[in-house]
Design a protein around this motif. Sequence first.
Motif, mmCIF file in Angstrom:
data_model
loop_
_atom_site.group_PDB
_atom_site.id
_atom_site.type_symbol
_atom_site.label_atom_id
_atom_site.label_comp_id
_atom_site.label_asym_id
_atom_site.label_seq_id
_atom_site.Cartn_x
_atom_site.Cartn_y
_atom_site.Cartn_z
ATOM 1 N N LYS A 178 0.839 -1.208 0.000
ATOM 2 C CA LYS A 178 0.000 0.000 0.000
ATOM 3 C C LYS A 178 0.870 1.253 0.000
ATOM 4 N N ARG A 179 1.941 1.234 0.813
ATOM 5 C CA ARG A 179 2.851 2.373 0.854
ATOM 6 C C ARG A 179 3.479 2.607 -0.519
ATOM 7 N N ARG A 180 3.833 1.521 -1.199
ATOM 8 C CA ARG A 180 4.437 1.602 -2.533
ATOM 9 C C ARG A 180 3.450 2.237 -3.503
ATOM 10 N N GLU A 181 2.180 1.817 -3.432
ATOM 11 C CA GLU A 181 1.170 2.360 -4.332
ATOM 12 C C GLU A 181 0.905 3.838 -4.051
ATOM 13 N N LYS A 182 0.948 4.230 -2.770
ATOM 14 C CA LYS A 182 0.778 5.650 -2.428
ATOM 15 C C LYS A 182 1.940 6.468 -2.955
ATOM 16 N N GLU A 183 3.169 5.916 -2.882
ATOM 17 C CA GLU A 183 4.340 6.621 -3.387
ATOM 18 C C GLU A 183 4.220 6.833 -4.886
ATOM 19 N N LYS A 184 3.682 5.849 -5.611
ATOM 20 C CA LYS A 184 3.495 5.970 -7.056
ATOM 21 C C LYS A 184 2.531 7.100 -7.379
ATOM 22 N N VAL A 185 1.448 7.208 -6.604
ATOM 23 C CA VAL A 185 0.446 8.237 -6.827
ATOM 24 C C VAL A 185 1.038 9.624 -6.603
#
Length: 179
Positions: free
Chosen positions: A170-177
């Motif tokens: 989830k943290r990785r996906e937030k960083e992408k956003v």
Amino acid sequence: MLLGGVPYLNQNFQSVDEAGHFFRAYALRNGFAIKIQASHRNKDNEIYGRLYVCRIYGKRVVAESNQNKRRREVLPKSECKVRMYVNYQKKKCHWEVISLELVHNHGLVSPSKMNLVQRERHVNTATHSLIKTLYGSGVRNCQVMNVIGNIHGGNDKVGFNVQHVRNCVKRREKEKVLD
């Protein structure tokens, strides 16, 4: 870093982290887990004191209904007095144990069952990178956990569970956003 032995008053450590690792290792060898109860900071927001306590320290709270609570929220509390307080000695440039109590008011866990004791779970930087790489390659969370378990010699030796893998993803996906 010293990882064996028993903590004692006036024991010295190079850092607050070293003191925490030492007490945590002592706890795990002796059938209990610890948590940070308090960190005391000065006006510059630097830590000058830290209190470590037995994981089940706290007052018992009798809830009207435990049916709607998650299991980890209703862990038993025993008002256990086991604690270690370390304080930074500025003149001597080291951390020192200034308060210590090692007598429990509850039973301890056998070494073979220590993996079941709730304790802090940490995903180190290297493992976090591996999780991100595997997930980015299309590997599912449960499979990521199995790979990490194989590396460590079993999932019970990893130090975290699949929920922590999900949190990393989830943290990785937030960083992408945000990028």
